[in-house]
Design a protein around this motif. Structure first.
Motif, PDB file in Angstrom:
ATOM      1  N   VAL A  33       0.843  -1.197   0.000  1.00  0.00           N
ATOM      2  CA  VAL A  33       0.000   0.000   0.000  1.00  0.00           C
ATOM      3  C   VAL A  33       0.876   1.243   0.000  1.00  0.00           C
ATOM      4  O   VAL A  33       0.620   2.203  -0.738  1.00  0.00           O
ATOM      5  CB  VAL A  33      -0.962  -0.009   1.217  1.00  0.00           C
ATOM      6  N   GLY A  34       1.923   1.234   0.815  1.00  0.00           N
ATOM      7  CA  GLY A  34       2.836   2.370   0.866  1.00  0.00           C
ATOM      8  C   GLY A  34       3.506   2.645  -0.466  1.00  0.00           C
ATOM      9  O   GLY A  34       3.664   3.802  -0.872  1.00  0.00           O
ATOM     10  N   GLU A  35       3.880   1.584  -1.168  1.00  0.00           N
ATOM     11  CA  GLU A  35       4.481   1.750  -2.494  1.00  0.00           C
ATOM     12  C   GLU A  35       3.489   2.372  -3.467  1.00  0.00           C
ATOM     13  O   GLU A  35       3.834   3.267  -4.243  1.00  0.00           O
ATOM     14  CB  GLU A  35       4.945   0.403  -3.044  1.00  0.00           C
ATOM     15  N   LEU A  36       2.255   1.914  -3.434  1.00  0.00           N
ATOM     16  CA  LEU A  36       1.231   2.425  -4.353  1.00  0.00           C
ATOM     17  C   LEU A  36       0.838   3.862  -4.034  1.00  0.00           C
ATOM     18  O   LEU A  36       0.636   4.672  -4.930  1.00  0.00           O
ATOM     19  CB  LEU A  36      -0.006   1.523  -4.321  1.00  0.00           C
ATOM     20  N   ALA A  37       0.711   4.166  -2.746  1.00  0.00           N
ATOM     21  CA  ALA A  37       0.244   5.489  -2.333  1.00  0.00           C
ATOM     22  C   ALA A  37       1.363   6.525  -2.291  1.00  0.00           C
ATOM     23  O   ALA A  37       1.097   7.725  -2.315  1.00  0.00           O
ATOM     24  CB  ALA A  37      -0.426   5.398  -0.963  1.00  0.00           C
ATOM     25  N   GLY A  38       2.600   6.066  -2.175  1.00  0.00           N
ATOM     26  CA  GLY A  38       3.714   6.999  -2.043  1.00  0.00           C
ATOM     27  C   GLY A  38       3.858   7.549  -0.646  1.00  0.00           C
ATOM     28  O   GLY A  38       4.630   8.481  -0.412  1.00  0.00           O
ATOM     29  N   LYS A  39       3.112   7.011   0.286  1.00  0.00           N
ATOM     30  CA  LYS A  39       3.232   7.378   1.700  1.00  0.00           C
ATOM     31  C   LYS A  39       2.721   6.213   2.537  1.00  0.00           C
ATOM     32  O   LYS A  39       2.039   5.326   2.026  1.00  0.00           O
ATOM     33  CB  LYS A  39       2.493   8.666   2.028  1.00  0.00           C
ATOM     34  N   THR A  40       3.068   6.227   3.796  1.00  0.00           N
ATOM     35  CA  THR A  40       2.753   5.071   4.631  1.00  0.00           C
ATOM     36  C   THR A  40       1.769   5.414   5.744  1.00  0.00           C
ATOM     37  O   THR A  40       1.609   6.570   6.121  1.00  0.00           O
ATOM     38  CB  THR A  40       4.027   4.493   5.273  1.00  0.00           C
ATOM     39  N   ALA A  41       1.160   4.370   6.245  1.00  0.00           N
ATOM     40  CA  ALA A  41       0.283   4.482   7.408  1.00  0.00           C
ATOM     41  C   ALA A  41       1.088   4.084   8.647  1.00  0.00           C
ATOM     42  O   ALA A  41       1.982   3.236   8.562  1.00  0.00           O
ATOM     43  CB  ALA A  41      -0.911   3.543   7.254  1.00  0.00           C
TER      44      ALA A  41
END
Length: 93
Positions: free
Chosen positions: A44-52
């Motif tokens: 998800v972080g790779e796709l969004a460009g940011k992490t949770a």
């Protein structure tokens, strides 16, 4: 808005986390990883460009859940935590 997603490493939860991150929200994920993996959040972080933010916490651990709320200023909660099979949910409510 800072949103807590319980069960955020599961299939539905991780897709929700991705959508929330893509729309500009800050996301905190709480999951015990019983039937999922942190790998979904990495993707998800790779796709969004940011992490949770991630916390490995079981919802039955009240003190741990309260600590997450103490650490983050949560505006909303989306609850997906639960066993995904009816039999599992009945055996381990």
């Amino acid at each position: 808005m800072r949103i807590l997603v319980t069960g955020g490493t599961g299939y539905i939860g991780s897709h929700t986390v991705l959508s929330l991150l893509e729309t500009g929200h800050e996301v905190v994920v709480l999951d015990n990883l019983v039937n999922s993996s942190e790998e979904s959040l990495r993707r998800v972080g790779e796709l969004a460009g940011k992490t949770a933010a991630f916390h490995k916490v079981d919802l039955v651990d009240e003190a741990a859940v309260e600590a997450v709320f103490d650490q983050h200023s949560i505006d909303a909660v989306i609850h997906f935590a639960g066993l995904k099979a009816v039999g599992e949910s009945v055996q381990e409510p």
